[in-house]
Design an enzyme around this catalytic site. Structure first.
Site, short mmCIF file in Angstrom:
data_model
loop_
_atom_site.label_atom_id
_atom_site.label_comp_id
_atom_site.label_asym_id
_atom_site.label_seq_id
_atom_site.Cartn_x
_atom_site.Cartn_y
_atom_site.Cartn_z
N SER A 116 -68.72 122.36 -155.57
CA SER A 116 -68.17 123.53 -154.89
C SER A 116 -67.85 124.62 -155.92
CB SER A 116 -66.94 123.13 -154.08
OG SER A 116 -66.57 124.15 -153.17
N LYS A 157 -56.24 140.82 -137.93
CA LYS A 157 -55.36 140.54 -139.06
C LYS A 157 -55.04 139.06 -139.17
CE LYS A 157 -52.59 141.25 -142.47
NZ LYS A 157 -53.16 141.55 -143.80
#
Length: 343
Positions: A169, A221
């Site tokens: 990763s 948001k």
């Protein structure tokens, strides 16, 4: 008897108070002398060629017959004198850095300083070897770490990343920045994917008549929350953001390893070294120790590390902590030994 013990206790208490006062005074003196101008970090260099030569000589002496050891030691001294007179022929330098990554890539600041130090000292023909170990973590943290690795390539320095255990990763995001990527046979590599998870306790709170209000300015948001009720729209937006990060990840790796079939390996899967080689995730199989030993034949190999300088109080605290830890370990060992003796 009780009076004597009471006096002894008072004496020990007074002695402890005096020791604490003296320690505090020493700390204040050290801080006053430093004047705040002391550097908070220090650089450590070790020539691995010399370390290997010393170990080799010790082993040769240990394995020789006693009658031969004196003559062998003299030959070592003669070799050192001859090397000192002739001087070493100009050779390139291999700079060795270490990166051990946690979830937040906390060692990135240290890596950045070490990269700057190498760029200041490296010459044409030098190489940088990074012994990297990380299972990945936060996207922005490992993006920063990979950007620091890119500085070496942008400066024109040959770079090699050696992975002995894992570079997955975010760890692989860093590793792919090198010109050459080498991994041990069972090292874990890849995991080119993005994952996010969070609990949601909205139904539990609702069951107990507890309301949670999530107030935002901006439609997206907050897409998913822990306490509020998640919507399908918010879930789809969150997945779209994950896809965006995944696309950035794939593009970053593909630019640095153009021969890689990125769509075939960017599935989030991880592979061991021998499996990663035919997929193009790495360039060769081998350990970092074997590679550095090979480079010692024609280059000076220098391990470079920048470490934070501990203050006196911190060093004293660390010594006390280590002392307590050793005492506990000895106590556990003694208890374990006594249990075996009773059987």
């Amino acid at each position: 008897m009780n009076e004597w013990l009471s006096e002894l206790g008072m004496f020990l208490a007074q002695l402890l108070i005096v020791a604490v006062v003296v320690a505090l005074a020493l700390v204040m003196v050290v801080r006053a002398r430093s004047g705040g101008g002391e550097e908070r970090s220090q650089i450590r260099l070790e020539e691995l060629n010399a370390r290997r030569r010393r170990r080799s000589r010790r082993l040769r002496l240990a394995s020789s017959e006693p009658s031969v050891r004196k003559r062998l030691a003299k030959s070592f001294r003669r070799d050192d004198k001859a090397r000192g007179k002739q001087g070493d022929a100009p050779r390139p330098t291999v700079w060795v850095l270490d990166f051990h990554g946690d979830f937040k890539a906390s060692a990135t600041g240290k890596l950045a300083e070490e990269v700057s130090a190498v760029l200041d000292a490296a010459e044409q023909g030098d190489e940088v070897v990074v012994r990297l170990e990380s299972a990945g973590g936060l996207v922005h943290a490992y993006g920063h770490a990979a950007a620091e690795m890119d500085r070496l390539r942008q400066a024109g320095l040959s770079t090699t990343v050696c992975v002995d255990k894992v570079a997955a990763s975010g760890g692989y995001l860093m590793a792919c920045c090198a010109d050459r990527l080498r991994a041990a046979p069972f090292a874990v590599l890849g995991s080119i994917g993005v994952v996010a998870q969070l609990p949601n306790v909205h139904r539990l709170l609702k069951r107990h008549d507890i309301d949670v209000e999530v107030l935002t300015a901006g439609h997206y948001k907050r897409t998913l929350t822990v306490f509020g009720e998640n919507t399908e729209e918010g879930r789809q937006k969150f997945l779209a953001e994950l896809d965006t990060v995944h696309d950035l990840f794939k593009r970053y790796v593909a630019e640095r390893r153009p021969g890689l079939d990125i769509e075939a390996v960017a599935t989030g899967e991880a592979w061991h070294g021998t499996e990663a080689l035919p997929r193009g995730l790495i360039d060769e199989i081998g350990t970092s120790e074997a590679y550095l030993a090979e480079r010692m034949n024609d280059a000076r190999v220098i391990a470079l590390s920048i470490q934070a300088r501990r203050g006196l109080a911190e060093r004293l605290g660390l010594s006390v902590s280590q002392g307590i830890e050793r005492s506990v370990e000895r106590g556990v060992e003694a208890l374990d030994a006594s249990l075996w003796q009773k059987r």
